[in-house]
Design a protein around this motif. Structure first.
Motif, PDB file in Angstrom:
ATOM      1  N   HIS A   1       0.828  -1.210   0.000  1.00 28.24           N
ATOM      2  CA  HIS A   1       0.000   0.000   0.000  1.00 28.24           C
ATOM      3  C   HIS A   1       0.862   1.261   0.000  1.00 28.24           C
ATOM      4  N   MET A   2       1.956   1.204   0.760  1.00 25.52           N
ATOM      5  CA  MET A   2       2.846   2.370   0.825  1.00 25.52           C
ATOM      6  C   MET A   2       3.460   2.654  -0.541  1.00 25.52           C
ATOM      7  N   VAL A   3       3.893   1.581  -1.231  1.00 24.72           N
ATOM      8  CA  VAL A   3       4.476   1.771  -2.559  1.00 24.72           C
ATOM      9  C   VAL A   3       3.453   2.382  -3.506  1.00 24.72           C
ATOM     10  N   GLY A   4       2.203   1.918  -3.384  1.00 26.56           N
ATOM     11  CA  GLY A   4       1.145   2.455  -4.232  1.00 26.56           C
ATOM     12  C   GLY A   4       0.943   3.940  -3.983  1.00 26.56           C
ATOM     13  N   LEU A   5       0.858   4.288  -2.698  1.00 25.55           N
ATOM     14  CA  LEU A   5       0.659   5.696  -2.333  1.00 25.55           C
ATOM     15  C   LEU A   5       1.813   6.546  -2.857  1.00 25.55           C
TER      16      LEU A   5
ATOM     17  N   VAL B   1      10.225  -1.376  -7.343  1.00 25.90           N
ATOM     18  CA  VAL B   1       9.256  -0.314  -7.635  1.00 25.90           C
ATOM     19  C   VAL B   1       9.662   0.978  -6.916  1.00 25.90           C
ATOM     20  N   VAL B   2      10.163   0.831  -5.667  1.00 23.47           N
ATOM     21  CA  VAL B   2      10.603   2.021  -4.938  1.00 23.47           C
ATOM     22  C   VAL B   2      11.761   2.696  -5.682  1.00 23.47           C
ATOM     23  N   VAL B   3      12.708   1.887  -6.189  1.00 22.46           N
ATOM     24  CA  VAL B   3      13.812   2.460  -6.959  1.00 22.46           C
ATOM     25  C   VAL B   3      13.271   3.221  -8.167  1.00 22.46           C
ATOM     26  N   GLU B   4      12.295   2.602  -8.852  1.00 22.54           N
ATOM     27  CA  GLU B   4      11.692   3.262 -10.015  1.00 22.54           C
ATOM     28  C   GLU B   4      11.068   4.612  -9.630  1.00 22.54           C
ATOM     29  N   ASN B   5      10.333   4.619  -8.504  1.00 28.34           N
ATOM     30  CA  ASN B   5       9.735   5.876  -8.043  1.00 28.34           C
ATOM     31  C   ASN B   5      10.813   6.919  -7.788  1.00 28.34           C
ATOM     32  N   GLY B   6      11.893   6.472  -7.124  1.00 22.86           N
ATOM     33  CA  GLY B   6      12.978   7.397  -6.812  1.00 22.86           C
ATOM     34  C   GLY B   6      13.585   7.988  -8.069  1.00 22.86           C
ATOM     35  N   ILE B   7      13.813   7.121  -9.064  1.00 25.11           N
ATOM     36  CA  ILE B   7      14.407   7.606 -10.305  1.00 25.11           C
ATOM     37  C   ILE B   7      13.488   8.616 -10.977  1.00 25.11           C
TER      38      ILE B   7
ATOM     39  N   LYS C   1       1.500   2.925 -11.499  1.00 27.55           N
ATOM     40  CA  LYS C   1       2.206   2.767 -10.233  1.00 27.55           C
ATOM     41  C   LYS C   1       1.263   2.782  -9.032  1.00 27.55           C
ATOM     42  N   GLY C   2       0.159   3.498  -9.165  1.00 21.11           N
ATOM     43  CA  GLY C   2      -0.732   3.610  -8.023  1.00 21.11           C
ATOM     44  C   GLY C   2      -1.807   2.544  -7.984  1.00 21.11           C
ATOM     45  N   ILE C   3      -2.203   2.030  -9.158  1.00 17.58           N
ATOM     46  CA  ILE C   3      -3.319   1.086  -9.154  1.00 17.58           C
ATOM     47  C   ILE C   3      -2.891  -0.310  -9.609  1.00 17.58           C
ATOM     48  N   VAL C   4      -2.231  -0.365 -10.790  1.00 17.40           N
ATOM     49  CA  VAL C   4      -1.908  -1.676 -11.340  1.00 17.40           C
ATOM     50  C   VAL C   4      -0.880  -2.414 -10.478  1.00 17.40           C
ATOM     51  N   PHE C   5       0.199  -1.735 -10.118  1.00 16.45           N
ATOM     52  CA  PHE C   5       1.245  -2.411  -9.336  1.00 16.45           C
ATOM     53  C   PHE C   5       0.713  -2.971  -8.014  1.00 16.45           C
ATOM     54  N   PRO C   6       0.044  -2.139  -7.183  1.00 10.30           N
ATOM     55  CA  PRO C   6      -0.430  -2.707  -5.923  1.00 10.30           C
ATOM     56  C   PRO C   6      -1.363  -3.893  -6.118  1.00 10.30           C
ATOM     57  N   LYS C   7      -2.280  -3.779  -7.107  1.00 11.12           N
ATOM     58  CA  LYS C   7      -3.207  -4.894  -7.339  1.00 11.12           C
ATOM     59  C   LYS C   7      -2.440  -6.163  -7.670  1.00 11.12           C
TER      60      LYS C   7
END
Lengths: 217, 493
Positions: free
Chosen positions: A32-36, A157-163, A68-74
């Motif tokens: 959930h945190m990654v999604g947010l 996914v977190v690395v991707e968000n950071g990039i 990143k917010g919907i597909v990944f978490p699901k």
């Protein structure tokens, strides 16, 4: 429109999700945190005013928030259910220590942001590049120190968000086609990793990466 | 230019082929299509490379697709590797069909991913935009990941998982590097569409900010170096190469590693230009090359598995190419030449060990003892290709290594020279001992037998002949092409 305060709110949220992610043993919360994180980070392009083409920015926002917010978490929640794990048991580095590491990473990034002369795109805040870099480091920390295969996907996914954040801070985004290509690659990568985790859980009856060590030398 | 349109069909052809593979109804037919269409595509690519050889740079889509001497030289290598591997795939999987290990679903998956990964590799070469080049490299990882575990076993899953995670995360570093390159060009005030175009950046390399560019190059080297199998980021490579079906191992080793090195080649002139041609970037590349050679040599000494032996040999040879690039001057030329020689030789080595592995049911070299008597064709292929790989005269690999040594002597890089010779000597002894035992040792296992087709013979003879020919005589147009390519990497004076 340029909203420095909104941008900073986004960045603070990103930092908080990082900390929550590292301090939680329940994988569901991590997902959930990654999604947010994906959703708030995805909003960044429209909060900047140097965007020449608003349509392009909105397209990107829709694309990255959706993926990143919907597909990944699901996807990740589904893999989690199929693999039948719910907790990260005994990570190689404990939760408290991980949190301390994350805080040090943040301080290191802030220090680096202030000393290293990186040409900054005009984004109205100097925090963006350091936060992006911290997020990258936190993602790497998750990949290295956690035992479950799904945690590594989360870390990726977190690395991707950071990039993504780092990229917005540094160059204010790259050409549309590139951005879409990167997004598609990330999507496919996470999708494939999900399938791989599922197959591993079926074949091995566990998803502990430290026990995937039959080949050596 | 009139011939620019040709860049489109070389990208659409494999996509259509992949689609066709999904519609066929028997695994034999799919393999036939892979062999035929793969070979046809390879011929097309060869023709395009020759066109560039004579007509110069081609570009389309407002310079987003560009094929210059450097990329078309790699296109030529890719064509050889892909064409030969497609032909070999038919032989390899026919054996598996006969033993009920390859069904229609496997065939469709293989055919589609095979052409898909080929498309990704070619798009790496064609994209002038450095961001899209990165997308292409990441796509090669994603498309080949499931080829590595075409047969789902615990070991192949483990290999695929490591490959997917290590390369995805590694290549993410390369993207950070790409962003930093874009940042180093901010002062040029380029339009957003031009920011990452290589031709634009190369034209004003001297005006890129050196600080971000240096940082960028470190990230790029780690990122693309992971994918190229340079030590110490090579951990995924031996597992993936040994577990993949042999045609896939051949294409991973024969070209995918080169594609990642190619990306590093693209950035060398940029970083050298930005830092004032002091050899800052080249020194880093040299360092990685040396580490790769030494580490690979150490692992080769204690290797029993034939495919892992070849995998570590790839690490070594990637290190040698990197050394050549790092030394610069004639070393750049020699490194490029070495890339072609290594690819030709390595696919032959993989074809041979793959076929022997099918006959013996294992890739353990100790159990393959006496292979030369049982399967003269593949036994010969394996033994001679190992001999060539470890640098026997007068074959092409020996000649290109000699040129790299000459570059080292010319630059008075004595440490590099000493490490190169020591590592090469270790590999020579280690691999030769294993290969002799495998070829002529006392028989332990009685293998299955299989007659070889005319295509198998042609593949072995063709590759060996080509390696001998390239060692003795380099055709002038090819020589010219390699020189222009080396000039692109070396930066225009």
């Amino acid at each position: 429109m340029n909203h420095p305060s909104l941008i900073e709110a986004v960045l603070v949220t990103v930092v908080l999700t990082n900390l929550q992610l590292l301090g939680s043993s329940r994988l569901k919360i991590c997902i959930h945190m990654v999604g947010l994180q994906g959703i708030v980070a995805g909003l960044l392009p429209v909060l900047l005013d140097h965007e020449a083409n608003p349509l392009r920015a909105w397209l990107l926002v829709v694309g990255s928030v959706a993926i990143k917010g919907i597909v990944f978490p699901k996807l990740l929640l589904r893999v989690l259910r199929d693999a039948g794990v719910c907790r990260e048991v005994e990570p190689f580095v404990g939760y408290i220590l991980s949190l301390l590491a994350a805080v040090s990473a943040l301080m290191f990034s802030l220090w680096m942001g202030s000393t290293l002369v990186l040409p900054q795109a005009p984004v109205g805040t100097t925090l963006m590049a350091p936060v992006g870099f911290t997020t990258i480091l936190v993602g790497l920390l998750v990949i290295i120190t956690r035992r479950k295969a799904i945690s590594q996907v989360i870390g990726y996914v977190v690395v991707e968000n950071g990039i993504y954040i780092f990229g917005v801070a540094l160059v204010g985004g790259v050409p549309m086609l590139v951005e879409l290509g990167v997004l598609m690659d990330a999507f496919v990568a996470v999708f494939l990793m999900g399938i791989a985790v599922y197959k591993i859980s079926r074949e091995f009856d566990h998803i502990d990466v430290d026990r995937l060590n039959r080949m050596q030398g | 230019m009139a011939a620019d349109w040709i860049l489109w069909p070389i990208l659409t052809f494999p996509v259509l082929s992949a689609g066709l593979c999904l519609t066929l109804h028997s695994p034999q037919r799919i393999l036939g299509a892979v062999a035929f269409l793969g070979f046809l595509w390879a011929l097309l690519l060869g023709a395009v490379a020759v066109t560039v050889m004579y007509l110069g740079t081609l570009s389309a889509a407002r310079h987003w697709l560009t094929l210059d001497m450097l990329s078309s030289y790699h296109l030529l290598i890719f064509g050889m590797v892909f064409g030969a591997s497609s032909l070999y795939a038919r032989h390899y999987f026919s054996f598996e069909i006969a033993h009920d290990e390859f069904n229609l679903e496997d065939g469709r998956k293989f055919g589609a991913l095979w052409f898909g990964s080929g498309t990704a590799m070619v798009s790496v070469l064609l994209c002038n935009n450095l961001g899209l080049m990165w997308v292409g490299i990441e796509a090669t990882t994603l498309l080949t990941a499931f080829l590595v575990c075409a047969h789902v076993t615990p070991l192949s899953l483990e290999a695929m998982w490591k490959y997917l995670v290590v390369c995805s995360v590694g290549v993410a570093f390369a993207f950070i590097g790409t962003l930093l390159v874009a940042a180093s060009a901010l002062e040029l005030g380029l339009a957003a569409e031009d920011t990452l175009l290589w031709t634009v950046l190369d034209g004003s390399a001297e005006r890129l900010s050196p600080g971000p560019m240096k940082l960028a190059f470190v990230f790029l080297l780690v990122g693309y170096g992971t994918k190229a199998g340079l030590a110490p980021m090579h951990s995924w490579l031996p597992d993936a190469h040994s577990q993949a079906p042999t045609p896939v191992s051949a294409i991973l080793s024969g070209f995918m590693l080169n594609a990642a090195l190619y990306c590093i080649m693209r950035y060398l002139p940029l970083v050298e230009g930005a830092t004032g041609h002091l050899g800052w970037g080249r020194a880093l590349v040299t360092l990685l090359g040396m580490i790769s050679m030494v580490l690979a040599a150490a692992f080769i000494l204690f290797q029993h598995d034939g495919k892992r032996l070849l995998a570590y040999s790839s690490v070594e040879h990637m290190g040698i190419i990197a050394l050549g690039l790092g030394l610069g001057g004639i070393g750049t030329f020699a490194g490029l030449w070495h890339a072609m020689n290594h690819s030709i030789c390595k696919i032959l080595a993989f074809f041979s060990i793959g076929s022997l592995g099918q006959l013996y049911g294992t890739h353990d070299l100790g159990k393959m003892a006496g292979a030369m008597r049982r399967s003269p064709l593949w036994g010969l292929g394996f033994f001679v290709s190992v001999l060539i790989l470890i640098g026997s005269a007068p074959f092409a690999i020996f000649m290109s290594e000699l040129q790299i040594l000459r570059a080292a002597i010319h630059q008075e890089a004595w440490v590099v020279l000493a490490i190169f010779l020591a590592a090469a000597a270790l590999v020579f002894i280690g691999a030769l001992k294993l290969a002799i035992a495998a070829a002529w040792g006392e028989e332990v296992v009685v293998p299955r037998t299989q007659s070889s087709s005319i295509i198998d013979v042609l593949l072995v003879i063709g590759a060996l002949g080509l390696l001998l020919l390239l060692g003795l005589w380099l055709p002038t147009p090819l020589h010219g092409m390699m020189e222009s390519a080396a000039q692109i990497i070396g930066g225009r004076p």
